[in-house]
Structures are given as structure tokens and as C-alpha cells.
Design a protein around this motif. Structure first.
Motif, PDB file in Angstrom:
ATOM      1  N   THR A 127     -18.135  -6.605  19.660  1.00 51.10           N
ATOM      2  CA  THR A 127     -17.392  -6.110  20.825  1.00 51.10           C
ATOM      3  C   THR A 127     -16.116  -6.917  21.070  1.00 51.10           C
ATOM      4  O   THR A 127     -15.084  -6.364  21.440  1.00 51.10           O
ATOM      5  CB  THR A 127     -18.270  -6.136  22.089  1.00 51.10           C
ATOM      6  N   ASN A 214     -21.387  -5.174  29.832  1.00 45.63           N
ATOM      7  CA  ASN A 214     -22.486  -4.337  29.346  1.00 45.63           C
ATOM      8  C   ASN A 214     -22.521  -3.047  30.157  1.00 45.63           C
ATOM      9  O   ASN A 214     -21.888  -2.939  31.214  1.00 45.63           O
ATOM     10  CB  ASN A 214     -23.834  -5.076  29.405  1.00 45.63           C
ATOM     11  N   ARG A 215     -23.251  -2.089  29.666  1.00 48.42           N
ATOM     12  CA  ARG A 215     -23.252  -0.735  30.218  1.00 48.42           C
ATOM     13  C   ARG A 215     -23.524  -0.704  31.715  1.00 48.42           C
ATOM     14  O   ARG A 215     -22.784  -0.062  32.476  1.00 48.42           O
ATOM     15  CB  ARG A 215     -24.316   0.088  29.485  1.00 48.42           C
ATOM     16  N   SER A 238     -15.573  -2.708  26.553  1.00 48.92           N
ATOM     17  CA  SER A 238     -16.491  -2.810  25.425  1.00 48.92           C
ATOM     18  C   SER A 238     -17.790  -3.422  25.948  1.00 48.92           C
ATOM     19  O   SER A 238     -17.988  -3.528  27.152  1.00 48.92           O
ATOM     20  CB  SER A 238     -15.891  -3.616  24.273  1.00 48.92           C
ATOM     21  N   LEU A 240     -20.450  -1.909  24.734  1.00 44.58           N
ATOM     22  CA  LEU A 240     -21.141  -0.609  24.740  1.00 44.58           C
ATOM     23  C   LEU A 240     -21.696  -0.255  23.373  1.00 44.58           C
ATOM     24  O   LEU A 240     -21.015  -0.418  22.361  1.00 44.58           O
ATOM     25  CB  LEU A 240     -20.156   0.496  25.152  1.00 44.58           C
ATOM     26  N   ASP A 244     -24.097   4.796  24.692  1.00 43.89           N
ATOM     27  CA  ASP A 244     -23.690   4.582  26.086  1.00 43.89           C
ATOM     28  C   ASP A 244     -22.414   5.340  26.437  1.00 43.89           C
ATOM     29  O   ASP A 244     -22.085   5.483  27.622  1.00 43.89           O
ATOM     30  CB  ASP A 244     -23.413   3.084  26.344  1.00 43.89           C
ATOM     31  N   ILE A 248     -20.625   6.366  30.211  1.00 38.79           N
ATOM     32  CA  ILE A 248     -19.451   5.616  30.657  1.00 38.79           C
ATOM     33  C   ILE A 248     -18.277   6.554  30.894  1.00 38.79           C
ATOM     34  O   ILE A 248     -17.572   6.456  31.918  1.00 38.79           O
ATOM     35  CB  ILE A 248     -19.074   4.544  29.619  1.00 38.79           C
ATOM     36  N   TRP A 268     -21.338  -0.648  17.886  1.00 41.91           N
ATOM     37  CA  TRP A 268     -20.634  -0.993  19.110  1.00 41.91           C
ATOM     38  C   TRP A 268     -19.324  -0.230  19.251  1.00 41.91           C
ATOM     39  O   TRP A 268     -18.664   0.101  18.262  1.00 41.91           O
ATOM     40  CB  TRP A 268     -20.393  -2.497  19.163  1.00 41.91           C
TER      41      TRP A 268
END
Length: 275
Positions: A127, A214-215, A238, A240, A244, A248, A268
Motif C-alpha cells: 500500500t 484501513n477500510r 490505500s 484497501l 473493499d 469505499i 492491494w
């Protein structure tokens, strides 16, 4: 020195679930990993570990993967020293190198020099790599920048090196904040670094916001980011996994953001959005 627990996670099938498990473990306090043939070794400070949090991770309920684990307490050794011994330079597209002071410089490459302490964001994780790749194509000249969840402040430092005006870096972890201050000095840049969360954001506005977190935190905080973005501002996300992205993007659309660019590395993903 902190006492650590070492977890031996067996994962079947291994891909892509090893990376996904690491992402979920980071959320509950795990701070370093070693990849094995049939799983991963994960490390967490003993005082931070809560087994109920571990068992509640979504991946343990996923029917597509089987995960088992054992753990043991590790000897009381200097983990930061061990981390440094195993830190290797990161080459991003032969253009940007993230290295420690004890690594040799490479002529012709832009360099970010960090002290490789055990805080997230050294550049080894895909990421961070994706964020730097995205940032290479963005005009930072004179822009006001926010790095949320800054870790070692690699991204904030790079933004400043690329000509940004004021750059604010925020992280919830005290260790990351102190390491960020050291790294800013090491690279000869001035950053406004503070400990906290999106709750720290007040009335000041930003041209570019970087958030490699993170998500769950992103879904919660995207409306806050948008509220402090200038019109035409950019949000670079990022942290993710590929699955996801739809969730998002739904939140981003609800908040008036338009997707401009998507990059993927392994499992990722990084998203560049504009207000």
C-alpha cells in the motif's frame, strides 16, 4: 523493551488470504510479520493482545479460507534492533528509493531516508508502494497537504520534497509520531506532526489528503476528509484490498468525490479521487 507474543498462523489456501489476514491483524495491534510457506508469523506486544478481538476478526468467519494458530511468548530482546537488521531498501519504479542511513545511496534516484523502527509505513507494504506511485503523477507544488495515519511519515516527507507548502501529519500511535519527527529532521523537511485521529481536523482546509489506513477507518472518516478539502482537492487512499473497493467508492460518491485513477499491487489497491 516490550514483551512480544509470536503467533504462527496456518492459512489454507495461502493466497490471497495471507495479505488480508495481515491487514486485519494490524487493526488489532499486530505490528510486524514474517511470511511462511503455509502461513505467516505475526507479532504483537503482550500488553496489547486481546484474544476476543482476534477471534472476532471477519476472516475467521470466511468459508473460503481455513485459519488456525498457536502462539508463544518471545524472549525479552530488542525488537527494534532486530527490525533494523532485516530492513532492506525499497525501490519504487527505479525512481524513488526508501532507505535507512546505513544503506548506500543510489545515484539518480530520489531518496527518502528513514530510521526503520517498528511503525507501519516503512515502504515494504504494497500500500505504501502504491501511494508513492500515485504521488509521482501529482503536482504538489505549493499545495497544503494532510497525511492521515502517517506511520513513519514517508508520504508526508515525499510530498514536502515534491514542493508542497504546509504539510500536516497525524497518527494515533505515539511511537509513530516520535519516529515521524526524527524522519522529518533526517530528510531536512519541516512537517506539522501531531498525535490523534480525524477528530483533530478543525476548520483548516487542504488541497491534497493522503490516507493509507484501513477500510473501516476510511469509511468512517471519508466524510470528515471531504469537509476539510478545498474544491478541486485530491484524496489519495490505500490500505484497501481489492474486495473493499466497491464499498469505499460508494461512500466516496455519496460525498461528492470522483474516481480519477486506480492502481493495484498484489491484492492491494490505491484510489485517487477528486472533489
Amino acid at each position: 523493551m516490550q514483551n512480544y507474543l509470536e503467533f504462527n498462523f496456518k492459512i489454507s489456501p495461502l493466497q490471497p488470504w495471507n495479505e488480508i489476514l495481515m491487514a486485519e491483524l494490524i487493526e488489532i495491534g499486530f505490528d510486524s510479520f514474517t511470511e511462511e510457506i503455509d502461513g505467516i508469523l505475526g507479532y504483537i506486544q503482550k500488553e496489547l493482545f486481546n484474544e476476543e478481538e482476534l477471534k472476532a476478526l471477519p476472516l475467521f468467519e470466511n468459508e473460503n479460507v481455513e485459519i488456525t494458530y498457536t502462539f508463544e511468548e518471545m524472549p525479552n530482546i530488542n525488537w527494534n534492533e532486530e527490525w533494523e537488521k532485516n530492513f532492506s531498501p525499497i525501490n519504487i519504479d527505479d525512481k524513488v528509493m526508501i532507505r535507512a542511513e546505513f544503506h548506500e545511496s543510489v545515484p539518480g534516484m530520489h531518496e527518502i531516508i528513514i530510521q526503520p523502527k517498528m511503525s507501519f509505513g516503512t515502504g515494504h507494504h504494497p500500500t505504501t508502494h502504491l501511494m508513492i506511485q500515485q504521488m509521482m503523477d501529482i503536482d504538489f507544488n505549493g499545495k497544503k497537504v494532510l497525511d492521515m495515519g502517517c506511520g513513519t511519515s514517508v508520504l508526508a516527507i515525499y510530498a514536502k520534497q515534491q514542493g508542497s507548502g504546509e504539510v500536516k501529519a497525524i497518527d494515533i500511535d505515539e511511537w509513530s509520531v516520535e519516529n515521524s519527527k526524527e524522519n522529518a529532521t533526517r530528510n531536512g523537511v519541516e512537517l506539522d506532526i501531531e498525535q490523534g485521529t480525524a477528530d483533530n481536523l478543525g476548520k483548516e482546509n487542504f488541497d491534497i489528503i493522503l490516507a493509507n489506513i484501513n477500510r473501516n477507518i476510511l469509511i468512517s472518516d471519508i466524510p470528515v476528509y471531504v469537509s476539510v478539502m478545498n474544491e478541486g482537492g485530491k484524496l489519495l487512499l490505500s490500505g484497501l484490498c481489492f474486495f473493499d473497493v466497491d464499498d469505499i467508492l460508494e461512500v466516496c460518491r455519496e460525498n461528492g468525490l470522483e474516481l480519477k485513477k486506480k492502481l493495484q499491487r498484489e491484492e492491494w489497491v490505491s484510489l485517487l479521487l477528486e472533489k
